[in-house]
Design a protein around this motif. Structure first.
Motif, short mmCIF file in Angstrom:
data_model
loop_
_atom_site.label_atom_id
_atom_site.label_comp_id
_atom_site.label_asym_id
_atom_site.label_seq_id
_atom_site.Cartn_x
_atom_site.Cartn_y
_atom_site.Cartn_z
N TYR A 201 -4.97 19.48 -4.44
CA TYR A 201 -3.74 20.13 -3.98
C TYR A 201 -2.54 19.31 -4.43
CZ TYR A 201 -0.18 21.97 -0.79
OH TYR A 201 0.96 22.53 -0.27
N ILE A 202 -1.62 19.94 -5.13
CA ILE A 202 -0.38 19.28 -5.56
C ILE A 202 0.73 19.76 -4.63
CG2 ILE A 202 1.23 18.89 -7.44
CD1 ILE A 202 -1.59 17.84 -7.97
N VAL B 6 -8.12 11.74 -5.78
CA VAL B 6 -6.98 11.83 -4.87
C VAL B 6 -5.86 10.91 -5.35
CG1 VAL B 6 -8.44 12.38 -2.89
CG2 VAL B 6 -7.81 9.99 -3.34
N ASP B 7 -4.67 11.14 -4.80
CA ASP B 7 -3.55 10.24 -4.99
C ASP B 7 -3.32 9.46 -3.70
OD1 ASP B 7 -3.09 11.12 -7.58
OD2 ASP B 7 -1.59 12.60 -6.96
N ASP C 268 -5.34 15.59 0.56
CA ASP C 268 -6.29 14.72 -0.14
C ASP C 268 -7.31 14.13 0.83
OD1 ASP C 268 -5.18 15.19 -2.59
OD2 ASP C 268 -4.26 13.22 -2.84
N LEU C 269 -6.86 13.69 1.99
CA LEU C 269 -7.80 13.18 2.99
C LEU C 269 -8.73 14.29 3.47
CD1 LEU C 269 -8.85 10.98 4.90
CD2 LEU C 269 -7.02 11.63 6.51
N LYS C 270 -8.17 15.45 3.70
CA LYS C 270 -9.00 16.58 4.14
C LYS C 270 -10.06 16.92 3.09
CE LYS C 270 -8.60 21.23 6.13
NZ LYS C 270 -9.69 21.87 5.38
N SER C 271 -9.69 16.81 1.82
CA SER C 271 -10.64 17.08 0.74
C SER C 271 -11.79 16.08 0.77
CB SER C 271 -9.93 17.03 -0.61
OG SER C 271 -10.83 17.27 -1.66
N ILE C 272 -11.47 14.81 1.00
CA ILE C 272 -12.53 13.79 1.09
C ILE C 272 -13.48 14.10 2.24
CG2 ILE C 272 -13.01 11.36 1.54
CD1 ILE C 272 -10.28 10.72 0.25
N ALA D 56 -9.25 7.09 -6.46
CA ALA D 56 -7.87 7.12 -5.95
C ALA D 56 -6.91 6.58 -7.00
CB ALA D 56 -7.75 6.31 -4.67
N LYS D 57 -5.93 7.40 -7.34
CA LYS D 57 -4.83 6.94 -8.19
C LYS D 57 -3.73 6.43 -7.28
CE LYS D 57 -1.41 8.48 -11.60
NZ LYS D 57 -0.86 9.65 -12.33
N ALA D 58 -3.41 5.16 -7.38
CA ALA D 58 -2.52 4.53 -6.41
C ALA D 58 -1.15 4.25 -7.00
CB ALA D 58 -3.14 3.23 -5.90
#
Length: 782
Positions: free
Chosen positions: A548-549, A593-594, A662-666, A682-684
């Motif tokens: 999700y963007i 995720v980001d 992103d957390l929900k996706s994990i 994770a892209k940080a």
């Protein structure tokens, strides 16, 4: 006098007949480099490039060839390549009018090649937007012609270029244009970093590309390998010179001691010894020429002037808010740790291993280094501060290179703190001309983002009134010498022109692309590998959920629409796994995720509702309430846009992240996968709180921007991870909130289910926790 043989290593295409003659032992030949450009080669001197249409001719003196740049028929000292750079620069500075010196002090706003038809950086060609003009993409825009000819500007900041060949053609057009003006001073073109990876791009060994792709700076830091960073500089400098770029507005060597700052990804991390070593290596790589590319003292045709930023360190932003905006104008030092933020400069960029000695230029940051002026007690933006520039940088540390302001510091700020406009922090009530004068009196030389000569000349007249004509002329000449030195030492006065075909083959050539890809592989940190689930060498069935963007608003107030997209390039992923859309059919899941994105620390809606506008910045996905924030901010003050706000505290305010999905996706993916492994990638952009999901997943990779293929080469075991954390990963937002903005390594790091502490310099390989010579050198003992 000893004469060095100067040669360019970029191959030349000779398109016309050759005129040859010899003077003494010096053999001189004149050929066509490219359309409209002549090239003079000599066996005992440098190559000379010139445009006959500019009116330049070649002088013959003592058997050698020289360019008659001022068209006076005589060899002036500044035209004599046999003389030292400083002697040439002093001679030319003494010949320039105050208007010409004022033009040298200008540094253009962002220029795209070709110019955008509308919006940021828009330009016209013959009065028309580029698509309607019928002109070539490499043409000079109307605005560029104006600032080059009427404002005498000679420093141009390039952003997007259509292609390497177009960039080279534009360079040649611009250099021919300015060669015919005044004293024939070439343009010193520059760029912000442009080697970042495009995630979806496929890497094929032996194939070229638009430009080599390397890790972002924090990714380079994660390698803990200064030699790799120097190799990057050596490659990037050759590509820059082939694009017509002779100055890099990099590296960014601020210490990343404030984990919420949105520019931490551009730093070399929070550790001062590591950052100093990386800074030194980067600048040595960019500035040093060797072999046939060498001119003198390490400088040459592969050299790119490095403008290190941001003096005296822009990292300790209060609450993590960035200095591009009024809400982030203050850098604070609650740990009394100002001196450590100087180390990447004083022990790195100013103490090079190579012969160029020091970085050629320095850029101060926008911020007010709050209460750090121990001489005058001024709280003004760094570039306006005489103590920071003249007393500290130039006096105590002996720096005599160029000091250039960050972009737009002399402009007026916007009507509200969140508007992207001028950044005249601490001098908001001065006029634009008065700000220019204050910059000069502080000891700086150049005005970033200013195409307009008028306020510089107004500042000159202010100086004449205060100091007298002779003193102000001497002040102008001092800056002119510094600015001209950086043009002379990289050979631009002799030959600023490019062989466009050679540029096309140099930029992004296969060996450069491969070097960048190998560096990316070394920049990804493996944080978790439960029960040795990684690597996955067989081609198993993999489920990769979409990403999700969120909708965001950029610096210019433009809003993007939210959308769901493929998390990675699925064509690349399919080379490694059999992709399935049903988690029940999958052997494993890969969730991309980001890091959490909670905003800038300022919310206009909060102010409209009667608040101050100041809100927390969160590094966790879930809602965060700042119960441990300061009761009162360390610094405050907006005399123009928000004079009523005297306390920037956000205590007890709550913020949510834009990408909580992103957390929900994990978590949803883990529920669907049951006991089957879930790997998070994770892209940080910042450190992040891992506690929300770490115990639920079997593997975690952390990176700072790489090609998708890099991740799959690591997951599949084609390469082994070797990177280490260049910053701490916090145990909670509590430790983020209570750490001190100016102090490194002062958070409680997260400890995972296996007992591993995600502290500075932690990382795994396939055998377990990495413990090699890099830790011996850099790991801090607590």
């Amino acid at each position: 006098m000893h004469l060095k043989i100067y040669k360019s290593t970029i191959p030349l295409v000779l398109l016309a007949g050759i005129t040859t003659f010899s003077c003494n032992s010096n053999k001189i030949e004149e050929t066509d480099l490219t359309t409209g450009i002549k090239l003079v080669t000599q066996s005992e001197g440098p190559e000379l490039g010139y445009s006959p249409e500019s009116g330049i001719t070649i002088l013959k003196e003592s058997g050698f060839a020289f360019k008659d740049l001022n068209k006076n028929g005589a060899l002036d000292p500044y035209e004599d390549w046999r003389l030292p750079v400083d002697e040439r620069a002093k001679d030319l500075a003494s010949k320039l009018t105050k208007e010409q010196i004022a033009g040298l002090m200008l540094y253009s706003s962002h220029q795209s090649i070709p110019a955008n038809p509308a919006g940021f950086g828009a330009g016209t060609y013959g009065g028309k937007p580029f698509p309607e003009s019928g002109m070539a993409a490499s043409s000079i825009s109307d605005q560029q012609k104006k600032f080059l000819e009427q404002d005498n500007l000679r420093h141009v900041l390039l952003t997007r270029v259509e292609s390497p060949k177009i960039s080279a053609e534009w360079n040649n057009n611009v250099q021919a244009f300015v060669e015919g003006l005044g004293m024939g001073i070439p343009t010193n073109n520059s760029t912000d970093p442009r080697h970042g990876p495009v995630a979806s791009t496929e890497y094929n060994a032996g194939a070229g590309g638009q430009i080599s792709m390397w890790p972002e700076s924090l990714g380079l830091a994660a390698t803990f390998d200064p030699a790799l960073v120097q190799a990057f500089g050596e490659v990037a400098s050759q590509e820059y010179r082939a694009l017509g770029i002779a100055t890099a507005l990099s590296p960014q060597i601020d210490l990343g001691t404030e984990p919420r700052w949105n520019r931490i990804k551009g730093t070399f991390g929070e550790d001062s010894p590591l950052a100093a070593d990386m800074a030194r290596a980067y600048v040595d790589g960019f500035q040093t020429s060797i072999g046939e590319a060498l001119i003198a003292n390490g400088w040459g045709y592969h050299s790119v002037n490095a403008m290190v930023k941001h003096w005296p360190g822009g990292g300790p932003e209060e609450g993590g808010r960035d200095g591009h905006f009024a809400y982030g104008k203050f850098a604070v030092y609650p740990g009394n740790n100002f001196k450590e933020h100087l180390i990447p400069f004083t022990e790195g960029a100013f103490k090079l291993s190579g012969p160029t000695g020091k970085a050629a230029a320095v850029m101060p940051y926008y911020t007010i280094s709050f209460d750090q002026d121990t001489f005058n007690g001024e709280n003004v933006g760094n570039t306006f501060n005489k103590y920071l520039i003249t007393d500290l940088l130039r006096g105590e540390y002996g720096y005599e290179g160029v000091v250039c302001t960050d972009w737009g510091v002399t402009g007026n700020e916007g009507e509200r703190p969140e508007i992207f406009a001028g950044k005249s922090w601490g001098v908001e009530t001065l006029s634009i001309a008065e700000r220019h004068y204050k910059v000069l009196m502080a000891g700086a030389d150049q005005f970033g983002g200013n195409n307009d000569i008028v306020p510089v000349l107004e500042a000159y007249e202010m100086g004449v009134k205060e100091l007298g004509e002779e003193a102000m002329r001497a002040r102008f000449e001092k800056s002119a010498i510094r600015l001209l030195r950086n043009i002379f030492q990289v050979g631009l006065f002799e030959n600023p022109y490019l062989d466009t075909e050679a540029s096309h083959t140099t930029v992004g050539k296969p060996e450069f692309m491969d070097a960048g890809y190998q560096a990316q592989l070394k920049s990804v940190v493996l944080l978790k590998n439960e029960a040795g689930v990684l690597p996955i060498k067989e081609k198993k069935k993999a489920y990769i959920p979409q990403k999700y963007i969120p909708s965001t608003i950029n610096w210019w107030g433009i809003k993007s629409e939210a959308k769901w997209v493929d998390a990675v390039n699925l064509t690349i992923a399919a080379n490694y796994f059999e992709l399935v859309t049903d988690p029940a059919q999958a052997d494993l899941a890969l969730v991309f995720v980001d890091s959490p994105e909670s905003g800038t620390g300022y919310d206009p809606a909060d102010r409209e509702a009667g608040g101050t506008g100041y809100v927390p910045i969160s590094l966790q996905y879930g809602p965060y309430k700042a119960v441990s924030a300061r009761d009162s901010s360390i610094a405050s003050g907006d005399p123009v846009v928000a004079p009523e706000v005297l306390n920037r505290s956000y205590k007890n305010k709550t913020v949510t992240t834009a990408n909580a999905a992103d957390l929900k996706s994990i978590l949803d993916t883990k529920t669907k996968m049951g006991d089957k492994p879930v790997i998070v990638i994770a892209k940080a952009a910042n450190p992040m709180v891992m506690a929300e999901f770490e115990s639920k997943v079997q593997g975690i990779f952390l990176h700072f921007g790489v090609q998708d293929q890099v991740i799959f080469d690591l997951i599949s075991g084609k390469s082994e991870p070797s990177a280490l954390l260049p910053v701490q990963m916090p145990a909670s937002m509590e430790t983020v909130e209570t750490q001190l903005e100016d102090v490194a390594h002062d958070m409680i790091p997260y400890v995972d289910a296996a007992g591993n502490s995600y502290d500075f310099a932690f990382g795994l390989n396939w055998s377990g926790v990495i413990a090699d010579e890099r830790l011996t050198k850099y790991k801090r003992v607590k």
